[in-house]
Design a protein around this motif. Structure first.
Motif, PDB file in Angstrom:
ATOM      1  N   ALA A  46       0.817  -1.205   0.000  1.00 57.26           N
ATOM      2  CA  ALA A  46       0.000   0.000   0.000  1.00 57.26           C
ATOM      3  C   ALA A  46       0.853   1.258   0.000  1.00 57.26           C
ATOM      4  CB  ALA A  46      -0.921   0.007   1.226  1.00 57.26           C
ATOM      5  N   ASN A  47       2.091   1.149   0.507  1.00 58.55           N
ATOM      6  CA  ASN A  47       2.921   2.348   0.692  1.00 58.55           C
ATOM      7  C   ASN A  47       4.311   2.246   0.062  1.00 58.55           C
ATOM      8  OD1 ASN A  47       4.218   0.551   2.414  1.00 58.55           O
ATOM      9  ND2 ASN A  47       3.521   1.544   4.301  1.00 58.55           N
ATOM     10  N   GLY A  48       4.641   1.126  -0.549  1.00 57.60           N
ATOM     11  CA  GLY A  48       5.952   0.947  -1.148  1.00 57.60           C
ATOM     12  C   GLY A  48       7.037   0.546  -0.165  1.00 57.60           C
ATOM     13  N   GLU A  49       6.656   0.367   1.098  1.00 54.82           N
ATOM     14  CA  GLU A  49       7.630  -0.008   2.133  1.00 54.82           C
ATOM     15  C   GLU A  49       7.291  -1.328   2.812  1.00 54.82           C
ATOM     16  OE1 GLU A  49       7.967   3.206   4.876  1.00 54.82           O
ATOM     17  OE2 GLU A  49       8.644   4.651   3.359  1.00 54.82           O
ATOM     18  N   ASP A  50       6.018  -1.557   3.076  1.00 57.48           N
ATOM     19  CA  ASP A  50       5.557  -2.786   3.717  1.00 57.48           C
ATOM     20  C   ASP A  50       4.873  -3.648   2.663  1.00 57.48           C
ATOM     21  OD1 ASP A  50       6.278  -1.840   6.388  1.00 57.48           O
ATOM     22  OD2 ASP A  50       4.573  -0.480   6.165  1.00 57.48           O
ATOM     23  N   TRP A  51       5.273  -4.920   2.576  1.00 57.83           N
ATOM     24  CA  TRP A  51       4.835  -5.761   1.465  1.00 57.83           C
ATOM     25  C   TRP A  51       4.109  -7.009   1.952  1.00 57.83           C
ATOM     26  CZ3 TRP A  51       5.504  -4.238  -3.608  1.00 57.83           C
ATOM     27  CH2 TRP A  51       6.313  -3.102  -3.802  1.00 57.83           C
ATOM     28  N   PRO A  58       9.295 -21.938  -4.743  1.00 54.06           N
ATOM     29  CA  PRO A  58      10.601 -22.521  -4.423  1.00 54.06           C
ATOM     30  C   PRO A  58      11.765 -21.611  -4.815  1.00 54.06           C
ATOM     31  CG  PRO A  58       9.193 -24.126  -5.527  1.00 54.06           C
ATOM     32  CD  PRO A  58       8.501 -22.806  -5.630  1.00 54.06           C
ATOM     33  N   ASP A  59      11.485 -20.622  -5.665  1.00 54.45           N
ATOM     34  CA  ASP A  59      12.531 -19.691  -6.125  1.00 54.45           C
ATOM     35  C   ASP A  59      12.605 -18.427  -5.277  1.00 54.45           C
ATOM     36  OD1 ASP A  59      13.168 -21.320  -8.405  1.00 54.45           O
ATOM     37  OD2 ASP A  59      11.382 -20.549  -9.399  1.00 54.45           O
ATOM     38  N   ILE A  60      12.006 -18.446  -4.099  1.00 51.99           N
ATOM     39  CA  ILE A  60      11.851 -17.221  -3.310  1.00 51.99           C
ATOM     40  C   ILE A  60      13.181 -16.548  -2.977  1.00 51.99           C
ATOM     41  CG2 ILE A  60      11.800 -18.460  -1.095  1.00 51.99           C
ATOM     42  CD1 ILE A  60       9.680 -15.381  -2.010  1.00 51.99           C
ATOM     43  N   LYS A  61      14.226 -17.300  -2.689  1.00 49.96           N
ATOM     44  CA  LYS A  61      15.519 -16.702  -2.361  1.00 49.96           C
ATOM     45  C   LYS A  61      16.021 -15.835  -3.514  1.00 49.96           C
ATOM     46  CE  LYS A  61      19.641 -16.274  -0.296  1.00 49.96           C
ATOM     47  NZ  LYS A  61      20.488 -15.714  -1.360  1.00 49.96           N
ATOM     48  N   LYS A  62      16.025 -16.389  -4.713  1.00 52.25           N
ATOM     49  CA  LYS A  62      16.471 -15.648  -5.892  1.00 52.25           C
ATOM     50  C   LYS A  62      15.589 -14.431  -6.134  1.00 52.25           C
ATOM     51  CE  LYS A  62      17.459 -16.246 -10.832  1.00 52.25           C
ATOM     52  NZ  LYS A  62      17.500 -17.232 -11.961  1.00 52.25           N
ATOM     53  N   GLN A  63      14.288 -14.586  -5.932  1.00 55.32           N
ATOM     54  CA  GLN A  63      13.349 -13.492  -6.179  1.00 55.32           C
ATOM     55  C   GLN A  63      13.548 -12.343  -5.198  1.00 55.32           C
ATOM     56  OE1 GLN A  63       9.742 -15.755  -5.871  1.00 55.32           O
ATOM     57  NE2 GLN A  63       9.790 -16.413  -8.010  1.00 55.32           N
ATOM     58  N   LEU A  64      13.758 -12.658  -3.935  1.00 54.15           N
ATOM     59  CA  LEU A  64      13.969 -11.615  -2.939  1.00 54.15           C
ATOM     60  C   LEU A  64      15.308 -10.917  -3.146  1.00 54.15           C
ATOM     61  CD1 LEU A  64      12.542 -13.240   0.323  1.00 54.15           C
ATOM     62  CD2 LEU A  64      11.375 -11.879  -1.420  1.00 54.15           C
ATOM     63  N   ASP A  65      16.321 -11.676  -3.537  1.00 58.08           N
ATOM     64  CA  ASP A  65      17.628 -11.075  -3.811  1.00 58.08           C
ATOM     65  C   ASP A  65      17.549 -10.061  -4.949  1.00 58.08           C
ATOM     66  OD1 ASP A  65      18.869 -12.526  -1.837  1.00 58.08           O
ATOM     67  OD2 ASP A  65      19.729 -14.029  -3.182  1.00 58.08           O
ATOM     68  N   ALA A  66      16.624 -10.287  -5.882  1.00 60.84           N
ATOM     69  CA  ALA A  66      16.488  -9.405  -7.041  1.00 60.84           C
ATOM     70  C   ALA A  66      15.595  -8.204  -6.770  1.00 60.84           C
ATOM     71  CB  ALA A  66      15.940 -10.196  -8.230  1.00 60.84           C
ATOM     72  N   PHE A  67      15.062  -8.087  -5.552  1.00 56.86           N
ATOM     73  CA  PHE A  67      14.124  -7.005  -5.210  1.00 56.86           C
ATOM     74  C   PHE A  67      14.597  -6.330  -3.920  1.00 56.86           C
ATOM     75  CE2 PHE A  67       9.551  -5.922  -3.805  1.00 56.86           C
ATOM     76  CZ  PHE A  67       9.615  -4.688  -4.433  1.00 56.86           C
ATOM     77  N   ARG A  74      17.421  -2.794   7.989  1.00 60.14           N
ATOM     78  CA  ARG A  74      17.357  -1.836   9.094  1.00 60.14           C
ATOM     79  C   ARG A  74      17.941  -2.410  10.377  1.00 60.14           C
ATOM     80  NH1 ARG A  74      11.105  -1.356   7.540  1.00 60.14           N
ATOM     81  NH2 ARG A  74      11.546  -3.600   7.689  1.00 60.14           N
ATOM     82  N   GLN A  75      18.109  -3.730  10.424  1.00 56.82           N
ATOM     83  CA  GLN A  75      18.669  -4.389  11.593  1.00 56.82           C
ATOM     84  C   GLN A  75      19.335  -5.686  11.142  1.00 56.82           C
ATOM     85  OE1 GLN A  75      15.339  -5.056  14.202  1.00 56.82           O
ATOM     86  NE2 GLN A  75      14.014  -5.713  12.555  1.00 56.82           N
ATOM     87  N   VAL A  76      19.901  -6.423  12.067  1.00 58.07           N
ATOM     88  CA  VAL A  76      20.681  -7.612  11.701  1.00 58.07           C
ATOM     89  C   VAL A  76      19.832  -8.613  10.927  1.00 58.07           C
ATOM     90  CG1 VAL A  76      21.986  -9.571  12.592  1.00 58.07           C
ATOM     91  CG2 VAL A  76      22.259  -7.321  13.634  1.00 58.07           C
ATOM     92  N   ARG A  77      18.632  -8.917  11.400  1.00 57.40           N
ATOM     93  CA  ARG A  77      17.688  -9.760  10.676  1.00 57.40           C
ATOM     94  C   ARG A  77      16.487  -8.890  10.311  1.00 57.40           C
ATOM     95  NH1 ARG A  77      18.213 -15.530  11.313  1.00 57.40           N
ATOM     96  NH2 ARG A  77      20.447 -15.927  11.169  1.00 57.40           N
ATOM     97  N   ASP A  78      16.197  -8.763   9.015  1.00 60.63           N
ATOM     98  CA  ASP A  78      15.151  -7.818   8.614  1.00 60.63           C
ATOM     99  C   ASP A  78      14.482  -8.268   7.320  1.00 60.63           C
ATOM    100  OD1 ASP A  78      13.562  -5.570   8.828  1.00 60.63           O
ATOM    101  OD2 ASP A  78      14.988  -4.247   7.823  1.00 60.63           O
ATOM    102  N   THR A  79      13.250  -7.876   7.150  1.00 61.64           N
ATOM    103  CA  THR A  79      12.501  -8.066   5.914  1.00 61.64           C
ATOM    104  C   THR A  79      11.366  -7.054   5.884  1.00 61.64           C
ATOM    105  OG1 THR A  79      11.221  -9.612   4.559  1.00 61.64           O
ATOM    106  CG2 THR A  79      10.960  -9.805   6.937  1.00 61.64           C
ATOM    107  N   ALA A  80      10.954  -6.681   4.668  1.00 62.90           N
ATOM    108  CA  ALA A  80       9.792  -5.804   4.515  1.00 62.90           C
ATOM    109  C   ALA A  80       8.516  -6.612   4.281  1.00 62.90           C
ATOM    110  CB  ALA A  80      10.019  -4.832   3.351  1.00 62.90           C
TER     111      ALA A  80
END
Length: 304
Positions: A46-51, A58-67, A74-80
């Motif tokens: 909705a805001n371009g920050e929280d998804w 099964p390709d999620i690792k590659k997909q997240l690396d590309a985005f 923002r911290q040691v372990r983080d995701t949007a």
């Protein structure tokens, strides 16, 4: 709303690891003009920050690396990624959850009761995740009443029951129940725009057609060009209809349906490696181009 296409291919992606069909062999050898594709998934914000993650391939690792936007660091372990929505319990839409097991809290996962049953019995991914951080299940009803998510203020979601097929390990296989497969209407209450997402679709019933007519953009099942496409390639005797997918080329297929719609932008997603439309120089792709029907590709961004 913001939509990012993480993956646009069907199960196995393109090229598929063990496939030597004309498309897969050609793209490896550079003789077919086509883009490789990972298995289908989108992210919505909705805001371009929280998804919100729609399906976890099964390709999620590659997909997240590309985005990069989805890994703000923002911290040691983080995701949007704030929540995950599953449209079905198919392997190519759920097994990426294993890769996401290292989240620092239980995942908020939205799915129907039918999908929850599959994910705790035939394919018990939720049970396995319980040995890590676990899952907070939010039931999606199939009564077509809009619902919201705290992480996507300004967006309303409506689950639309679809005629498709349950996974091979489901107790509902060949005897589907409402919720085995859903499309999602995503409505932005601020812009008034809405997108209809249906990566697995076997039959376009009248209520589904109504959602399509009203949409500003459709992301629709684009698995196969013909119902017997797999057998033509010598891969499988199963027809697309048996697997719960509508074909594009035949009477009553998705091309004729999309051609009847005036309002929406029309995009095909979940495209199988055998589909000739992947070849940008093919006659089939020319038909789509002339009809104004697009193909989703990995990394595609939409804003409505």
């Amino acid at each position: 709303m913001f939509i990012h296409v993480l993956g646009s291919g069907a199960g196995g992606g393109f090229p598929q690891w063990n496939c030597n069909c004309n498309n897969c062999k050609g793209v490896r050898e550079g003789t077919v003009n086509a883009l490789p594709r990972t298995q289908s998934s989108i992210a919505v914000s909705a805001n371009g920050e929280d998804w919100i993650l729609f399906n976890a391939s099964p390709d999620i690792k590659k997909q997240l690396d590309a985005f990069p936007a989805i890994q703000p660091a923002r911290q040691v372990r983080d995701t949007a990624i704030k929540a995950i929505l599953l449209t079905d319990a198919q392997i190519d839409h759920t097994t990426g959850l294993f890769t996401l097991r290292e989240h620092n809290q239980p995942w908020d996962i939205y799915c129907t009761e039918a999908v929850h049953e599959d994910m705790t019995t035939g394919l018990p991914i939720f049970n396995i995740l319980g040995h890590f951080r676990g899952v907070n299940w939010h039931e999606i009803k199939t009564d077509q009443q809009p619902f919201t998510m705290p992480a996507a203020l300004g967006l309303e979601f409506t689950a639309v029951p679809l005629k498709s097929e349950a996974p091979p390990y489901s107790p509902h296989r060949h005897n589907t129940v409402p919720g085995d497969n859903i499309g999602i209407r995503i409505h932005d209450t601020r812009s008034g725009k809405n997108v209809f997402y249906a990566p697995g679709l076997g039959i376009v019933e009248e209520h589904v057609l109504n959602y399509m007519r009203d949409a500003d953009c459709i992301l629709m099942d684009g698995t196969v060009w013909t119902d017997d496409e797999m057998s033509r390639e010598g891969i499988s005797d199963k027809r697309a209809t048996e697997m719960g997918h509508i074909n594009q080329s035949e009477a009553g297929g998705s091309v004729s349906i999309l051609n009847s719609l005036e309002k929406p932008r029309k995009i095909l997603i979940h495209i199988n490696n055998t589909n000739p439309i992947l070849n940008e120089d093919s006659p089939e792709r020319k038909i789509l181009n002339e009809a104004g029907i697009e193909l989703a590709y990995d990394g595609m961004d939409l804003e409505y």
